[in-house]
Motif scaffolding. Sequence first.
Motif: not given
Length: 325
Positions: A135-164
Motif C-alpha cells: 500500500i505504501a509503495t502504490e501510494v508512494a509514501v514512506p513505510f513507518l513501522t511502530v517499534r514497541y520496544e521503544g514505545l512501551i515503557g516500564s511505567f505506563l505513564g511513559e507509554t502514554a507520553s510516547r504515544l503522544d
Amino acid sequence: MARGDLLVALVKSGAGGDDLAFRRAAEALIAEENAKKHGVLASQLADALTRRRNPGSSVSPLTRPQESVGLLHETEPTRRLTDLVLPTSVRQSTADLIEEHHRRDLLRSHGVEPRHRILLEGPPGSGKTTLAEAIATEVAVPFLTVRYEGLIGSFLGETASRLDALFSAVRIRPCVLFFDEFDAVAKERGDTHETGEIKRVVSSLLLQVDRLPSHVIVVAATNHAELLDRAVWRRMQVRLSLPKASREGKIEWLRAWSARTGVEFGKSERTIADRLRDVSYAELEDFATDVQRRLILDGFDADPGAITERILKAWGNRAKPESSD
C-alpha cells in the motif's frame, strides 16, 4: 502553490474558531509541502503551528523528529500489489483504497476524505506486513513501522507520553503507519486481568488514531483478532482477512516469483507446493530465496532441479515447534 481547498479550509476554520479543523487543515498543508520536498517551508509552518497552539486545546502539540527517535522504523517500500497472492475481494478492496488516495483531490472537492484506517487479520505469514508495505509503495509514501520496544515503557505513564510523541511526529507527513501485532497495544478493555492504566493507554491510542489526518494511512495487523478491543473494529474503515496459504496460492506465488526474479526451480511449482504443504507465504519466500542464494553460489553450471531438491530435503528436516498439551 498550496492547494486551494486547503487554504480555504484553513481560513474558514480559523475565522470560525474551530481549533481542531484549523489544526487538521494546517497539518495537511504541512504534509503536502513535505511531500513536495519543501522542507524549509514545512518546518516554518510546523514551528508556527506549534507556537499557535491553544493552551486549552485537547490536541497534542507537534513533536520534532528527534523526539520520536526509537519509536518508529522507516523503510523505503518496494513491494508492489501485483507481487502478492490475495483473495479477489482483498485485492479489490485494496485497489479501491489506493485509488481513493490517488484521486483524493476529487474526493476533497466534494467534502469527502479517502479512507485511511485499515485492519488486517490473519494467521502468521499470511502476508499482512507485505500488504501494508505494498500500500505504501502504490501510494508512494514512506513505510513507518511502530517499534514497541521503544514505545512501551516500564511505567505506563511513559507509554502514554510516547504515544503522544509518536502520533504527533507522523501527523505532518504522508506515510503508512504500520502497527504489527496490534493486539499488544489495543487489547480488549473489558479484560478483567488488565489494569486501569493499561485501559487508559488503549483509550488514548484509539483517540489518537481517530484524530489522524487522512494523509496518514494507519494499517493495524493482528494474528489474534479476538483479543482486540471492540472499539478498534468500529474505528477501522477497511477490515480485511488474509487466509492461510492454499496449495493454489502457493503455486501462483512461486510462478510469479520465478517470473519476477528470473530464477528457475527445475521442478514444477505444483511439486514444490505439495512438498511444502504446511508453510506460509512468508516461509515460501524464505524457501525461494534459499534456492536463489544456492544457485548464485554454485555458479552458472548449477543444476536448478538438484539444488531445489536439496533445499526441499533440508526444509523437510527442519526443526518443528513442539506441540503443546
